[in-house]
Enzyme design. Structure first.
Site, PDB file in Angstrom:
ATOM      1  N   GLY A 136       3.414  -7.651  13.092  1.00  0.00           N
ATOM      2  CA  GLY A 136       4.849  -8.485  13.448  1.00  0.00           C
ATOM      3  C   GLY A 136       5.964  -7.208  12.842  1.00  0.00           C
ATOM      4  N   GLU A 141       6.341 -13.642   8.261  1.00  0.00           N
ATOM      5  CA  GLU A 141       4.968 -14.195   8.851  1.00  0.00           C
ATOM      6  C   GLU A 141       3.840 -14.521   8.152  1.00  0.00           C
ATOM      7  OE1 GLU A 141       4.182 -10.929  11.576  1.00  0.00           O
ATOM      8  OE2 GLU A 141       2.624 -10.286  10.289  1.00  0.00           O
ATOM      9  N   GLY A 157       6.388  -7.546   4.931  1.00  0.00           N
ATOM     10  CA  GLY A 157       5.037  -7.584   5.527  1.00  0.00           C
ATOM     11  C   GLY A 157       3.718  -7.443   4.764  1.00  0.00           C
ATOM     12  N   VAL A 158       2.693  -7.343   5.554  1.00  0.00           N
ATOM     13  CA  VAL A 158       1.406  -7.344   4.852  1.00  0.00           C
ATOM     14  C   VAL A 158       1.281  -6.232   3.942  1.00  0.00           C
ATOM     15  CG1 VAL A 158       0.128  -8.586   6.560  1.00  0.00           C
ATOM     16  CG2 VAL A 158       0.493  -6.161   6.896  1.00  0.00           C
ATOM     17  N   GLY A 159       0.010  -6.290   3.202  1.00  0.00           N
ATOM     18  CA  GLY A 159      -0.265  -5.106   2.361  1.00  0.00           C
ATOM     19  C   GLY A 159      -0.021  -5.097   0.899  1.00  0.00           C
ATOM     20  N   SER A 160      -0.478  -4.318   0.198  1.00  0.00           N
ATOM     21  CA  SER A 160      -0.120  -4.128  -1.232  1.00  0.00           C
ATOM     22  C   SER A 160       1.209  -3.749  -1.455  1.00  0.00           C
ATOM     23  CB  SER A 160      -1.040  -3.092  -1.754  1.00  0.00           C
ATOM     24  OG  SER A 160      -2.416  -3.473  -1.575  1.00  0.00           O
ATOM     25  N   VAL A 161       1.659  -2.564  -0.569  1.00  0.00           N
ATOM     26  CA  VAL A 161       2.910  -2.034  -1.069  1.00  0.00           C
ATOM     27  C   VAL A 161       4.150  -3.190  -0.788  1.00  0.00           C
ATOM     28  CG1 VAL A 161       4.578  -0.215  -0.481  1.00  0.00           C
ATOM     29  CG2 VAL A 161       1.993   0.262  -0.595  1.00  0.00           C
TER      30      VAL A 161
HETATM   31  N1  COA Z   1      -2.157   8.939   6.555  1.00  0.00           N
HETATM   32  C1  COA Z   1      -3.512   8.489   6.170  1.00  0.00           C
HETATM   33  N2  COA Z   1      -3.829   7.429   5.423  1.00  0.00           N
HETATM   34  C2  COA Z   1      -2.813   6.893   5.057  1.00  0.00           C
HETATM   35  C3  COA Z   1      -1.602   7.306   5.097  1.00  0.00           C
HETATM   36  C4  COA Z   1      -1.395   8.401   5.850  1.00  0.00           C
HETATM   37  N3  COA Z   1       0.105   8.666   6.010  1.00  0.00           N
HETATM   38  N4  COA Z   1      -0.570   6.464   4.112  1.00  0.00           N
HETATM   39  C5  COA Z   1      -1.530   5.567   3.552  1.00  0.00           C
HETATM   40  N5  COA Z   1      -2.830   5.906   3.857  1.00  0.00           N
HETATM   41  C6  COA Z   1      -3.869   4.866   3.621  1.00  0.00           C
HETATM   42  C7  COA Z   1      -3.987   4.808   2.077  1.00  0.00           C
HETATM   43  O1  COA Z   1      -4.626   5.821   1.454  1.00  0.00           O
HETATM   44  C8  COA Z   1      -4.959   3.417   2.121  1.00  0.00           C
HETATM   45  O2  COA Z   1      -6.249   3.950   2.185  1.00  0.00           O
HETATM   46  P1  COA Z   1      -7.441   3.260   1.666  1.00  0.00           P
HETATM   47  O3  COA Z   1      -7.542   2.096   2.155  1.00  0.00           O
HETATM   48  O4  COA Z   1      -8.911   4.244   2.161  1.00  0.00           O
HETATM   49  O5  COA Z   1      -7.403   3.492   0.329  1.00  0.00           O
HETATM   50  C9  COA Z   1      -4.673   2.939   3.209  1.00  0.00           C
HETATM   51  O6  COA Z   1      -3.898   3.579   4.119  1.00  0.00           O
HETATM   52  C10 COA Z   1      -3.643   1.636   2.698  1.00  0.00           C
HETATM   53  O7  COA Z   1      -2.568   2.108   2.246  1.00  0.00           O
HETATM   54  P2  COA Z   1      -1.926   1.520   1.041  1.00  0.00           P
HETATM   55  O8  COA Z   1      -1.037   2.401   0.523  1.00  0.00           O
HETATM   56  O9  COA Z   1      -2.966   0.714   0.195  1.00  0.00           O
HETATM   57  O10 COA Z   1      -0.976   0.351   1.723  1.00  0.00           O
HETATM   58  P3  COA Z   1      -0.899  -1.128   2.197  1.00  0.00           P
HETATM   59  O11 COA Z   1      -2.229  -1.795   1.880  1.00  0.00           O
HETATM   60  O12 COA Z   1       0.447  -1.739   1.761  1.00  0.00           O
HETATM   61  O13 COA Z   1      -1.021  -1.104   3.777  1.00  0.00           O
HETATM   62  C11 COA Z   1      -0.098  -0.476   6.171  1.00  0.00           C
HETATM   63  C12 COA Z   1      -0.226  -0.190   4.474  1.00  0.00           C
HETATM   64  C13 COA Z   1       0.789   0.442   6.812  1.00  0.00           C
HETATM   65  C14 COA Z   1      -1.854  -0.056   6.563  1.00  0.00           C
HETATM   66  C15 COA Z   1      -0.312  -1.980   6.354  1.00  0.00           C
HETATM   67  O14 COA Z   1       1.103  -2.412   5.874  1.00  0.00           O
HETATM   68  C16 COA Z   1      -0.292  -2.144   7.866  1.00  0.00           C
HETATM   69  O15 COA Z   1      -1.337  -2.500   8.550  1.00  0.00           O
HETATM   70  N6  COA Z   1       0.823  -2.485   8.655  1.00  0.00           N
HETATM   71  C17 COA Z   1       1.188  -2.618   9.882  1.00  0.00           C
HETATM   72  C18 COA Z   1       1.337  -4.184  10.325  1.00  0.00           C
HETATM   73  C19 COA Z   1       2.477  -4.548   9.384  1.00  0.00           C
HETATM   74  O16 COA Z   1       3.324  -3.828   8.936  1.00  0.00           O
HETATM   75  N7  COA Z   1       2.605  -5.852   9.521  1.00  0.00           N
HETATM   76  C20 COA Z   1       4.050  -6.389   9.028  1.00  0.00           C
HETATM   77  C21 COA Z   1       4.464  -7.749   9.575  1.00  0.00           C
HETATM   78  S1  COA Z   1       3.557  -8.909   8.288  1.00  0.00           S
END
Ligand code: COA
Length: 501
Positions: free
Chosen positions: A384, A290, A265-269
């Protein structure tokens, strides 16, 4: 002759070149438009920016559909100018997020595989214009996409009129990596003939009706880089846990040494966890995803992965420079498809995908929240993750155990919003371990999750909640008056850690 005109191989269309401002002037109050663009890749740029400039002088409001998030600050400029009434199906811009959460923009958070069905079936209402970024138009009338395919095909086919942005900054080597296929209408649909990530089932571009092309605009702005963070100590540990789980599956004979195709999926983790496969024993990996982020190219470079299929390529600044400078090295190992194909449930189930997506939080019974902070504030959207999670052979969700310097536990008694129910989730991973919750009843799941995924600062209070909930009974024990108390506590006191009584 303007050299750029060579990119328009249908001579009749060469006369339709207009300025971005002129094209933007055709879009008026109350219209709905479909934009190319998927996770900041291949988005139309010139006309949306011209629309914003016009809207700043003379307000109007439109509905904006896209593949997924738009780059180059376009969603942010849309939000600031106030020209967007409705936004569908995904975004990731902080200003757009604020407008959504204030209620100014009506956001429809939609499974990315399904928006095409809505457009084809008329649920969205008619789209007045499709605005699609392209490398060019071939002599056989194919619009050649750039770094994403997204929903461009369904928009081009079903919008009343078409504006094409030819982007001269995108590398011509991209031509040939697209595989454009649109399923038949529902009720007449045949099986989608894709049985391997490498299969090509469509055309190298999007067939267009030249009569629908209202204008062609030049654009020379590259995609904006993705802001992902590189792997860190915690994500490396999480990758290790994921590898341990996969090794266990191989040992148990449930997976072969050649893993099933992987979606990440998307994002850093998710990017960082995928990166962890580079140092593993697994070979010959294939991606059916995707979006292709940085880690996929490291896997291709290391020889660990041999092929990658997706709907978009989204890279950080350094990777973008390096990969596009040497794109011919990769192009035979990549294919980009419409998002309704990259994310199609039929194909995901057939390929038996191993799917890895990131959660914001999950609860002790395995329900996952990917979208809403504290149950109310939209982050980005489901994207997705539901397409893949529900249909994959293994739906794996990863998250760090805490957020905001430990003040938020990402494992809670009750998820404050549920995108992926307990029925759709197989494995949960944090830096403390993994919980394999397949074939477990709710109480068994909670034991695994509390023991393996929760941060030690929160483990005693989650165990205490679980004990007291069990005393009240039920198949899925809860104390309803307390189930969301951790979120309330964070809102009130800025931490989920309960003070000792
Ligand atoms: N409550 C509040 N904020 C939270 C949190 C929680 N439980 N868990 C993480 N966060 C915050 C982090 O602190 C970070 O905040 P910042 O931007 O102010 O630093 C932000 O959310 C992003 O978290 P990060 O740990 O950097 O994760 P990420 O870049 O991997 O993104 C999602 C994580 C969930 C936001 C991202 O994966 C997403 O939008 N997913 C939904 C869509 C998806 O999964 N698509 C997949 C198919 S490609």
């Amino acid at each position: 002759m303007d050299q750029r005109l060579e990119r328009i191989q249908l001579p009749a269309l060469r006369e339709r070149v207009v300025s971005a401002q002129q094209a933007a002037s055709w879009i008026t109050d109350g219209m709905a438009i479909g934009l190319s663009g998927f996770t900041r890749a291949g988005d139309a740029k010139a006309v949306p920016n011209a629309l914003v400039e016009r809207g700043e002088k003379a307000p109007f409001r439109i509905d904006v559909y896209s593949g997924a998030s738009l780059g180059c600050g376009i969603d942010g400029r849309f939000a600031q100018s106030g020209i967007v009434r409705k936004r569908v199906p995904y975004q990731s811009d902080s200003l757009m997020r604020a407008s959504i959460n204030s209620g100014e923009v009506q956001f429809v958070d939609h499974h990315l595989s399904q928006t095409a069905e809505w457009v084809r079936g008329g649920v969205t209402g008619p789209l007045d214009f499709a605005i699609i970024e392209a490398l060019g138009i071939s002599e056989d009338g194919l619009l050649i996409p750039t770094t994403s395919v997204g929903n461009s095909m369904v928009f081009a086919h079903h919008a009343d009129q078409l504006i094409i942005e030819i982007n001269t900054a995108q590398p011509m080597e991209l031509e040939g990596i697209h595989d454009c296929y649109e399923p038949e209408a529902l009720g007449m649909r045949q099986p989608i003939p894709l049985v391997s990530p490498r299969d090509r089932i469509g055309t190298k571009g999007i067939p267009i009706d030249p009569a629908k092309v209202k204008g062609i605009v030049w654009n020379d702005q590259p995609d904006s880089p993705s802001p992902i963070e590189p792997p860190d100590a915690d994500t490396n540990i999480m990758a290790g846990h994921l590898l341990d789980f996969l090794r266990g599956e191989v040992q148990a004979g449930r997976l072969s040494e050649k893993l099933p195709p992987i979606q990440s999926g998307v994002g850093s983790v998710a990017n960082a966890v995928l990166h962890g496969l580079i140092d593993s024993e697994f070979e010959g990996l294939e991606l059916y995803s995707e979006v292709l982020q940085d880690a996929v190219f490291d896997l291709l470079d290391s020889g660990k992965a041999s092929f990658a299929s997706a709907s978009a390529i989204t890279l950080s600044a350094d990777y973008m420079e390096r990969i596009y400078r040497n794109f011919s090295h990769y192009r035979d190992r990549l294919v980009l498809r419409p998002q309704e194909i990259s994310n199609h449930p039929e194909i995901i189930r057939r390929l038996g995908l191993l799917s890895i997506n990131t959660a914001l939080e999950f609860d002790m019974y395995g329900n996952v929240n990917s979208t809403h902070v504290a149950g109310t504030k939209m982050m980005n959207g489901i994207g997705g993750s539901g397409d893949f999670g529900r249909n994959a052979q293994l739906a794996i969700f990863v998250t760090k155990s805490t957020a905001k310097n430990g003040r938020i536990s990402c494992v809670v008694p009750f998820a404050s919003h549920i995108d992926h129910t307990e029925h759709d989730v197989d494995v949960l991973v944090t830096e403390y371990g993994f919980a394999d919750i397949r074939n477990l009843a709710p109480r068994e799941r909670a034991e695994q999750i509390i023991a393996n995924c929760v941060h030690p600062d929160y483990r005693p209070q989650l165990q205490d909640y679980f004990n007291r909930a069990m005393a009240q009974g039920g198949h899925t024990p809860h104390i309803l008056s307390e189930a969301l108390s951790w979120h309330e506590l964070y809102t009130r006191e800025g931490t989920m850690i309960k003070k000792a009584q």
